[in-house]
Design an enzyme around this catalytic site. Structure first.
Site, PDB file in Angstrom:
ATOM      1  N   HIS A  48       0.814  -1.210   0.000  1.00 37.29           N
ATOM      2  CA  HIS A  48       0.000   0.000   0.000  1.00 37.29           C
ATOM      3  C   HIS A  48       0.849   1.263   0.000  1.00 37.29           C
ATOM      4  O   HIS A  48       0.328   2.346  -0.225  1.00 37.29           O
ATOM      5  CB  HIS A  48      -0.988  -0.032   1.171  1.00 37.29           C
ATOM      6  CG  HIS A  48      -2.178  -0.882   0.857  1.00 37.29           C
ATOM      7  ND1 HIS A  48      -3.468  -0.430   0.889  1.00 37.29           N
ATOM      8  CD2 HIS A  48      -2.256  -2.173   0.439  1.00 37.29           C
ATOM      9  CE1 HIS A  48      -4.288  -1.398   0.533  1.00 37.29           C
ATOM     10  NE2 HIS A  48      -3.576  -2.462   0.260  1.00 37.29           N
ATOM     11  N   SER A  58       0.194  -1.247  -6.318  1.00 30.22           N
ATOM     12  CA  SER A  58       0.323  -2.387  -7.232  1.00 30.22           C
ATOM     13  C   SER A  58       1.102  -2.013  -8.481  1.00 30.22           C
ATOM     14  O   SER A  58       0.958  -0.901  -8.992  1.00 30.22           O
ATOM     15  CB  SER A  58      -1.065  -2.867  -7.657  1.00 30.22           C
ATOM     16  OG  SER A  58      -1.718  -3.480  -6.586  1.00 30.22           O
ATOM     17  N   LYS A  84     -13.715  -8.037  -8.369  1.00 30.46           N
ATOM     18  CA  LYS A  84     -12.853  -8.871  -9.215  1.00 30.46           C
ATOM     19  C   LYS A  84     -12.186  -9.962  -8.375  1.00 30.46           C
ATOM     20  O   LYS A  84     -12.076 -11.110  -8.814  1.00 30.46           O
ATOM     21  CB  LYS A  84     -11.796  -7.990  -9.882  1.00 30.46           C
ATOM     22  CG  LYS A  84     -11.132  -8.683 -11.053  1.00 30.46           C
ATOM     23  CD  LYS A  84     -10.211  -7.732 -11.792  1.00 30.46           C
ATOM     24  CE  LYS A  84      -9.476  -8.467 -12.886  1.00 30.46           C
ATOM     25  NZ  LYS A  84      -8.536  -7.605 -13.590  1.00 30.46           N
ATOM     26  N   ASP A  85     -11.747  -9.608  -7.158  1.00 37.43           N
ATOM     27  CA  ASP A  85     -11.126 -10.610  -6.288  1.00 37.43           C
ATOM     28  C   ASP A  85     -12.147 -11.644  -5.827  1.00 37.43           C
ATOM     29  O   ASP A  85     -11.839 -12.826  -5.743  1.00 37.43           O
ATOM     30  CB  ASP A  85     -10.472  -9.929  -5.075  1.00 37.43           C
ATOM     31  CG  ASP A  85      -9.094  -9.372  -5.425  1.00 37.43           C
ATOM     32  OD1 ASP A  85      -8.606  -9.691  -6.523  1.00 37.43           O
ATOM     33  OD2 ASP A  85      -8.516  -8.642  -4.599  1.00 37.43           O
ATOM     34  N   GLU A  96       6.900 -33.800  -1.569  1.00 33.23           N
ATOM     35  CA  GLU A  96       5.674 -33.290  -2.172  1.00 33.23           C
ATOM     36  C   GLU A  96       6.009 -32.553  -3.469  1.00 33.23           C
ATOM     37  O   GLU A  96       7.124 -32.072  -3.644  1.00 33.23           O
ATOM     38  CB  GLU A  96       4.983 -32.329  -1.205  1.00 33.23           C
ATOM     39  CG  GLU A  96       4.402 -33.005   0.001  1.00 33.23           C
ATOM     40  CD  GLU A  96       3.185 -33.820  -0.354  1.00 33.23           C
ATOM     41  OE1 GLU A  96       2.064 -33.365  -0.143  1.00 33.23           O
ATOM     42  OE2 GLU A  96       3.357 -34.950  -0.869  1.00 33.23           O
TER      43      GLU A  96
END
Lengths: 228, 428
Positions: free
Chosen positions: B207, B211, B234-235, B278
């Site tokens: 922040h 972005s 959107k998220d 894994e």
């Protein structure tokens, strides 16, 4: 229910995530002995599960325990309370299915204690196919038993495959092997049927929700175009 | 309601916070769906913590009971199978989200200034995640759990002088045993909360620098839109799609990524035929095995994870937009992805014949691409400039300069204002 299931499968099949599944399933179908496993499908129908349970009870239970399966759980594959009571005799209903021979005796006879079978269908690669093929590929040469999947196996030819010459008898043994494998597959994951039923609804729910959210998203974002 | 909020606002900057970080937080409007994976990783983290807490209510971290208690969860606890499969599938989902999140950062060059700290906190998060996953994998106490832990803890024996002591100290015993299980359980419960803290730092850094976006420059103010409602919806849409795919694996293929051997209780007297980690550790495991010497292998594996941190310095190009406007970097990115997949394949199979050479070649390429990057990126930039940048890129560079100027001015204005006010204070 079945139709619902197929419908969901079809939708899910279209998901690109499926490639992963296809990749893993097709990647080799051989065991350590490299003997090809018989690729048969298991349906988990109750009649077959019940027949399998009886075969386990009469044959396998002599040497193999099923410690994660309790008598009361057998009612989940359609046995009535009376049938279970008949099976268990005076053993408590919440007791696990244990073997009838003692560890000491088995140890002296086979050199080791035979494994518990509760998870066998999951503890081997392609577990059910492995169990089925193992049970049906015993052979005898001059009094010595051998197994194609597991060379040097200590377990005797429990279903008497090696000496079955008659074709109808062979078929009968094969169907017995399938039934007992069905039962062991269920034992390894008794919640599989519920899981798939719930899963169908959950996946459909999220697919519909995603479509709806997509249109909401489009609508929210369209405000930006109006501003311009 | 209004009264309550204003009561809170006098004591806590609630409205201000929501405004600044959500309803007015400027987010580039051109973010693609590749920018969804950060929030998805966050959702999976929450999911893992919640399911983990419920699993811990029924699980026994004692060697003689651990395996049975997992089966107890699977068979007798109400919807225990669901919680357990959500957790085991969630671990893989977490790594998948993180790997995609990282690949996006690499492709678009989001690690470049001023986002180095985002990249490095992310690197720290990856390490914490790996540690948590590794310790969690011991808890079912199956054969693969046990032998995986045995192999990985023994790698610490490569540390000079202290190696053997260190391995015993980590295990709490001479081999992996009850002491190892209890401490792994304790740490597996602890580290996720440290991860939450590190995620907060990651987000505070985000922040502050905001972005990145596919263009690779800081967009002009008019091209930034408020996070809410545009990116919240959107998220949420992304989360819903994620859950559709995730549910398919939880309900229909929960055992797909669980090794068959892990349904056999741990047996210290019997080593499984192939010990495989894994899937998310496979490329690094392949690098470990590619180096014939143990110490060298361990160092190579460590470096292979940590080398990403050097990306802001290795990449010398100033062309914006990451791989979009950089043909050579783009080819390199895809080759690197293929190389990681090859390493994963090699790591999953026993090192025999051709696979040994393939693994070594892929390891060489892995480190080679990092080593080549400083030279390639410089040369690529020079070549691109000589050839003449596309008009698009020129426009981006010009717009970036304008904005840097704007920003400098506004910063100077602010400084002037603050000195003026402080000057006033002094007069009073």
């Amino acid at each position: 229910m079945m139709a619902m299931n197929n419908c969901a499968r079809f939708i899910i099949l279209t998901l690109s995530a499926m490639w992963l599944n296809v990749f893993f399933v097709s990647a080799g179908f051989a065991t350590t002995s490299n003997f090809p496993l018989e690729n048969i499908k298991f349906t988990q129908d109750q009649a077959s599960l019940q027949r399998g349970a009886k075969i386990y009870y009469d044959v396998c239970r002599l040497c193999h325990s099923l410690k994660y399966i309790k008598y009361k759980v057998l009612q989940e594959i359609g046995f009535t309370k009376e049938q279970v009571d008949l099976l268990r005799g005076d053993i408590p209903i919440s007791a696990s299915l244990s073997k009838t021979s003692s560890d000491k005796m088995l140890n002296s006879q086979y050199g080791q204690v035979p494994p518990d079978l509760s998870l066998m269908a999951k503890a081997r690669k392609h577990g059910p196919q492995y169990i089925y093929t193992l049970l049906t590929t015993y052979s005898e040469k001059e009094g010595v038993y051998e197994n194609a999947v597991f060379p040097g196996i200590k377990m005797p030819d429990a279903l008497n495959v090696a000496n079955a010459i008659d074709e109808s008898l062979k078929q009968e043994i094969k169907s017995k092997a399938k039934d007992v494998t069905e039962f062991l597959l269920w034992s390894s994951d008794p919640r599989a049927a519920v899981r798939k039923t719930i899963g169908t609804y959950v996946v459909i729910y999220f697919l519909i929700l995603s479509v709806m959210l997509y249109f909401i998203m489009k609508r929210v974002w369209s405000r930006l175009d109006k501003e311009k | 309601m209004k009264h309550v909020i204003s009561w809170v606002d006098k004591r806590f900057p609630l409205t201000e916070f929501v405004k600044k970080e959500l309803t007015e937080y400027p987010t580039p409007r051109n973010l693609s769906f590749w920018w969804n994976f950060g929030s998805l990783a966050g959702i999976v983290l929450v999911l893992q913590i919640i399911t983990g807490i419920f699993l811990a209510m029924h699980y026994s971290p004692v060697a003689s009971l651990a395996f049975d208690s997992v089966e107890h969860i699977m068979r007798e606890v109400n919807y225990g199978w669901l919680i357990r499969f959500m957790h085991s599938t969630g671990a893989s989902a977490f790594f998948l989200m993180i790997f995609i999140h990282m690949a996006r950062t690499l492709y678009y060059g989001s690690y470049r200034a001023p986002r180095e700290l985002m990249w490095w906190t992310g690197q720290g998060l990856l390490l914490l995640l790996m540690a948590t996953a590794f310790m969690g994998y011991l808890l079912p106490w199956g054969q693969m759990s046990y032998w995986g832990a045995q192999v990985i803890t023994s790698l610490f024996g490569a540390v000079p002088f202290l190696g053997d002591e260190l391995v015993i100290w980590l295990r709490g015993d001479f081999t992996v045993g009850n002491a190892t299980l209890t401490r792994f359980f304790s740490l597996h419960y602890l580290i996720p909360f440290i991860i939450v803290g590190a995620v907060v730092i990651h987000l505070v850094a985000l922040h502050s620098v905001r972005s990145s976006n596919p263009s690779g420059i800081n967009l002009a103010d008019k091209n930034n839109i408020p996070f809410h409602p545009y990116f919240t919806i959107k998220d949420i849409f992304g989360v819903s799609v994620f859950f559709a795919v995730y549910s398919y694996f939880v309900f229909f293929q929960p055992n797909l990524l669980i090794e068959a051997d892990n349904y056999i209780p741990a047996n210290p007297m019997q080593t499984p035929a192939h010990i495989v980690p894994e899937w998310y550790f496979l490329p690094f495991y392949a690098i470990l095995r590619a180096i014939p010497d143990l110490v060298g292998g361990v160092i190579a594996m460590g470096v292979s994870v940590m080398i990403f941190a050097a990306m802001p310095y290795l990449d010398r190009s100033k062309i914006p937009g990451g791989a979009r406007y950089r043909p050579f970097y783009r080819v390199m990115f895809y080759l690197f992805m293929i190389d990681v997949l090859i390493l994963g394949y090699v790591g999953a199979h026993p090192p025999e014949g051709f696979l040994v050479i393939l693994g070594q070649g892929a390891t060489f390429f892995y480190f080679g691409s990092f080593a080549l990057l400083p030279f390639l990126s410089k040369w690529e930039e020079a070549w691109l400039r000589k050839k003449g940048l596309p008009a698009e890129v020129e426009a981006l560079l010009a717009s970036e300069q304008v904005q840097q100027l704007d920003r400098r001015h506004s910063r100077e204005d602010r400084r002037k204002n603050s000195t003026e006010t402080s000057g006033d204070d002094g007069n009073e």
